[in-house]
Motif scaffolding. Structure first.
Motif, PDB file in Angstrom:
ATOM      1  N   GLY A 223       1.260  -1.636   0.197  1.00 24.50           N
ATOM      2  CA  GLY A 223      -0.215   0.094   0.178  1.00 24.50           C
ATOM      3  C   GLY A 223       0.704   1.140  -0.586  1.00 24.50           C
ATOM      4  N   VAL A 224       0.087   2.520  -0.530  1.00 28.81           N
ATOM      5  CA  VAL A 224       0.826   3.626  -0.263  1.00 28.81           C
ATOM      6  C   VAL A 224       0.093   4.259   0.240  1.00 28.81           C
ATOM      7  CG1 VAL A 224       1.525   5.349  -1.950  1.00 28.81           C
ATOM      8  CG2 VAL A 224       2.096   3.694  -3.240  1.00 28.81           C
ATOM      9  N   ILE A 225      -0.141   5.539   1.503  1.00 25.51           N
ATOM     10  CA  ILE A 225       0.052   6.331   2.091  1.00 25.51           C
ATOM     11  C   ILE A 225       0.543   7.500   1.815  1.00 25.51           C
ATOM     12  CG2 ILE A 225      -0.068   7.147   4.293  1.00 25.51           C
ATOM     13  CD1 ILE A 225       0.705   5.088   4.952  1.00 25.51           C
ATOM     14  N   PHE A 226      -1.051   8.286   1.155  1.00 22.75           N
ATOM     15  CA  PHE A 226      -0.649   9.455   1.228  1.00 22.75           C
ATOM     16  C   PHE A 226      -1.355  10.860   2.242  1.00 22.75           C
ATOM     17  CE2 PHE A 226      -0.775   7.904  -2.803  1.00 22.75           C
ATOM     18  CZ  PHE A 226       0.418   8.751  -3.883  1.00 22.75           C
ATOM     19  N   SER A 227      -0.249  11.965   2.745  1.00 25.57           N
ATOM     20  CA  SER A 227      -0.221  12.550   2.964  1.00 25.57           C
ATOM     21  C   SER A 227      -0.282  14.050   2.824  1.00 25.57           C
ATOM     22  CB  SER A 227      -0.012  12.731   4.553  1.00 25.57           C
ATOM     23  OG  SER A 227      -0.467  13.645   5.814  1.00 25.57           O
ATOM     24  N   GLN A 228      -0.769  15.470   2.819  1.00 21.11           N
ATOM     25  CA  GLN A 228       0.047  16.511   2.763  1.00 21.11           C
ATOM     26  C   GLN A 228       0.889  17.305   3.859  1.00 21.11           C
ATOM     27  OE1 GLN A 228      -2.771  19.552   1.740  1.00 21.11           O
ATOM     28  NE2 GLN A 228      -4.382  18.665   2.997  1.00 21.11           N
ATOM     29  N   TRP A 229       0.885  16.424   4.954  1.00 24.37           N
ATOM     30  CA  TRP A 229       1.170  17.147   6.029  1.00 24.37           C
ATOM     31  C   TRP A 229       2.729  16.303   6.606  1.00 24.37           C
ATOM     32  CZ3 TRP A 229       0.040  21.781   6.223  1.00 24.37           C
ATOM     33  CH2 TRP A 229      -1.371  21.741   5.669  1.00 24.37           C
ATOM     34  N   ASN A 230       3.899  17.042   6.522  1.00 25.07           N
ATOM     35  CA  ASN A 230       5.458  15.793   6.677  1.00 25.07           C
ATOM     36  C   ASN A 230       4.857  16.043   8.109  1.00 25.07           C
ATOM     37  OD1 ASN A 230       6.230  15.690   4.605  1.00 25.07           O
ATOM     38  ND2 ASN A 230       7.028  18.081   4.617  1.00 25.07           N
ATOM     39  N   ASP A 231       4.450  16.070   9.153  1.00 26.25           N
ATOM     40  CA  ASP A 231       4.520  16.084  10.586  1.00 26.25           C
ATOM     41  C   ASP A 231       3.998  14.019  10.818  1.00 26.25           C
ATOM     42  OD1 ASP A 231       5.865  18.136  11.254  1.00 26.25           O
ATOM     43  OD2 ASP A 231       4.321  19.697  12.044  1.00 26.25           O
ATOM     44  N   MET A 232       2.667  14.509  10.109  1.00 28.91           N
ATOM     45  CA  MET A 232       1.606  13.512  10.006  1.00 28.91           C
ATOM     46  C   MET A 232       2.791  12.260   9.507  1.00 28.91           C
ATOM     47  SD  MET A 232      -1.051  12.076  10.354  1.00 28.91           S
ATOM     48  CE  MET A 232      -2.342  13.325  10.413  1.00 28.91           C
ATOM     49  N   LEU A 233       3.519  11.899   8.389  1.00 29.92           N
ATOM     50  CA  LEU A 233       4.073  11.247   7.634  1.00 29.92           C
ATOM     51  C   LEU A 233       5.394  10.944   9.189  1.00 29.92           C
ATOM     52  CD1 LEU A 233       4.778  12.454   4.056  1.00 29.92           C
ATOM     53  CD2 LEU A 233       3.050  10.613   5.587  1.00 29.92           C
ATOM     54  N   ASP A 234       5.570  11.968   9.705  1.00 26.06           N
ATOM     55  CA  ASP A 234       6.865  11.903  10.612  1.00 26.06           C
ATOM     56  C   ASP A 234       5.928  10.424  12.002  1.00 26.06           C
ATOM     57  OD1 ASP A 234       8.295  12.769   9.455  1.00 26.06           O
ATOM     58  OD2 ASP A 234       8.264  14.823  11.126  1.00 26.06           O
ATOM     59  N   ILE A 235       4.413  10.527  12.074  1.00 29.26           N
ATOM     60  CA  ILE A 235       4.177   9.980  13.209  1.00 29.26           C
ATOM     61  C   ILE A 235       3.894   8.423  12.869  1.00 29.26           C
ATOM     62  CG2 ILE A 235       2.257   9.966  14.351  1.00 29.26           C
ATOM     63  CD1 ILE A 235       1.772  12.731  14.329  1.00 29.26           C
ATOM     64  N   LEU A 236       2.908   8.612  11.097  1.00 27.73           N
ATOM     65  CA  LEU A 236       2.922   7.255  10.878  1.00 27.73           C
ATOM     66  C   LEU A 236       4.177   6.703  10.802  1.00 27.73           C
ATOM     67  CD1 LEU A 236       0.601   8.390   8.140  1.00 27.73           C
ATOM     68  CD2 LEU A 236      -0.216   6.879   9.800  1.00 27.73           C
ATOM     69  N   GLU A 237       5.555   7.175  10.001  1.00 28.19           N
ATOM     70  CA  GLU A 237       6.472   6.459  10.355  1.00 28.19           C
ATOM     71  C   GLU A 237       7.264   5.987  11.666  1.00 28.19           C
ATOM     72  OE1 GLU A 237      10.949   7.253   8.304  1.00 28.19           O
ATOM     73  OE2 GLU A 237       9.740   8.941   8.612  1.00 28.19           O
ATOM     74  N   SER A 238       6.787   6.553  12.412  1.00 28.82           N
ATOM     75  CA  SER A 238       7.224   5.711  13.806  1.00 28.82           C
ATOM     76  C   SER A 238       6.013   4.361  14.597  1.00 28.82           C
ATOM     77  CB  SER A 238       7.212   7.341  14.702  1.00 28.82           C
ATOM     78  OG  SER A 238       8.028   8.318  14.780  1.00 28.82           O
ATOM     79  N   ALA A 239       5.000   5.158  14.104  1.00 29.29           N
ATOM     80  CA  ALA A 239       3.973   3.752  14.462  1.00 29.29           C
ATOM     81  C   ALA A 239       4.700   3.187  13.550  1.00 29.29           C
ATOM     82  CB  ALA A 239       2.665   4.754  14.186  1.00 29.29           C
ATOM     83  N   LEU A 240       4.251   2.361  12.317  1.00 22.60           N
ATOM     84  CA  LEU A 240       5.017   1.422  11.536  1.00 22.60           C
ATOM     85  C   LEU A 240       5.982   0.883  11.797  1.00 22.60           C
ATOM     86  CD1 LEU A 240       3.874   3.276   8.071  1.00 22.60           C
ATOM     87  CD2 LEU A 240       2.660   1.054   9.551  1.00 22.60           C
ATOM     88  N   ILE A 241       6.816   1.418  12.020  1.00 26.37           N
ATOM     89  CA  ILE A 241       8.770   0.668  12.830  1.00 26.37           C
ATOM     90  C   ILE A 241       8.354   0.460  14.299  1.00 26.37           C
ATOM     91  CG2 ILE A 241      11.118   1.146  13.743  1.00 26.37           C
ATOM     92  CD1 ILE A 241      10.402   3.637  11.976  1.00 26.37           C
TER      93      ILE A 241
END
Length: 379
Positions: A223-241
């Protein structure tokens, strides 16, 4: 006051009125030009989509070492002995897909006719088998006709032989048993319940996204996750790891293509992309799920993100996941996207309404074009 009321200065009021009329006309002209620019941008994006989907074929060169080429490059090479057979094969595929397109257009017209009823009770609102109003779950065939799942469709299914289902309305379009869609107008839950145990506490939306990603990972899908906010991607990256999900996240520069290649490996499940970086010019057909973290007002940008996966060359079904928080502004933003998706009011005459000012949001989807739209969302 005596000077202003005299005949010598009577032309001042007329000039002032004319000045404001010209000012209002200029504002309307700007709004009209902005709307035309948006339509032109969508058209160019469509052409870019077609260009990026094309791939030129060529004959193999004499004494060419094909073992040095990648799999994608080999797909574009035709051996001279296979030229005629591949030509006939492409001709047959073109005829087959044109037939499927005509059938899909017919189904679309039928569904549109069902949707445009004049507020009156019609036959499309009742099941053609039992002639009762729809309630609960409905079984929908490829032709667009729908029936009560129990007991009406069960009776249809019991009379069908083989792997296909024949519509009782004598439609020529057959539906495979695994292609029957189940629709319902009753919500089973509010969408916040998670079916997987999540490590860490990240809030309702993030927890639900992680739960859904763990589910597709166990199925061996990407899957591919799209967001227009880098802060949201940072949170998702930490949660996925933290939840042991292999990810790839391009940050631009030379590492961008390297991150995309790592996503193609079997061990990587999710690709995190900013809409500004990943909504144009990418082909990600090896993924089958699109996760839209927040609503995007610009429907064209939203469709571009989905078309990174759902495009020519994709052989599997594409699933789009949208995450909206109930009773928040996200619901109204998504309704605005659906309204713009119709495209009926894109070329609306700007002379019929006066916009006083323009508002730009912090995202990249164009923001809000008028004060009325902003007030409508915040209402």
């Amino acid at each position: 006051m005596a000077l202003l009321n005299s005949t010598q200065t009577s032309h001042v009021a007329e000039r002032a009125k004319y000045f404001f009329e010209v000012l209002e006309a200029e504002e309307r002209e700007k709004i009209g030009a902005n709307r035309m620019w948006r339509v032109h941008l969508d058209l160019l994006n469509g052409f870019d989509e077609l260009v990026s989907c094309k791939q030129s074929l060529r004959l193999s060169l004499e004494d060419e070492n094909l073992t040095l080429l990648t799999e994608e490059q080999l797909n574009a090479i035709v051996q001279p002995i296979d030229l005629l057979s591949q030509y006939n094969d492409h001709e047959a595929k073109q005829a087959m897909h044109l037939g499927e397109l005509r059938r899909a257009i017919g189904t679309l017209r039928y569904l549109q006719n069902q949707n445009t009823s004049n507020g009156k009770e019609s036959a499309s609102e009742t099941c053609v088998v039992c002639l009762r109003h729809f309630h609960g779950e409905m079984a929908v065939l490829r032709c667009g006709h729908r029936f009560h799942q129990k007991p009406c469709f069960d009776q249809i299914l019991s009379r069908s032989s083989g792997t296909s289902v024949q519509c009782p309305m004598k439609c020529r379009l057959l539906t495979a048993k695994n292609e029957v869609m189940i629709a319902t107008n009753k919500a089973r839950d509010d969408g916040s319940n998670v079916t997987r145990k999540i490590k860490g506490s990240y809030g309702t939306k993030i927890s639900r996204i992680i739960s859904d990603i763990l589910t597709i990972r166990d199925k061996g899908e990407k899957g591919v996750i799209f967001s227009q906010w880098n802060d949201m991607l940072d949170i998702l990256e930490s949660a996925l790891i933290e939840n042991d999900v292999a990810i790839a996240r391009p940050h631009g520069g030379r590492g961008f293509s390297e991150s995309l290649r790592s996503f193609q490996s079997p061990n990587c499940t999710v690709l995190l992309l900013n809409l500004k970086q990943g909504a144009e010019g990418l082909t990600l057909v090896h993924a089958t799920h699109v996760f839209m973290v927040e609503p995007i007002i610009n429907n064209g940008l939203d469709q571009q993100a989905i078309n990174r996966i759902h495009r020519i060359g994709q052989t599997k079904k594409t699933f789009v996941w949208r995450y909206l928080i109930q009773d928040t502004i996200e619901m109204k933003l998504d309704k605005m996207r659906l309204k713009n998706q119709g495209g009926n009011d894109v070329l609306e005459d700007s002379m019929n309404s006066m916009r006083n000012s323009l508002f730009a949001l912090g995202g990249i989807d164009g923001g809000i074009s008028s004060q009325e739209e902003l007030l409508e969302i915040l209402d």
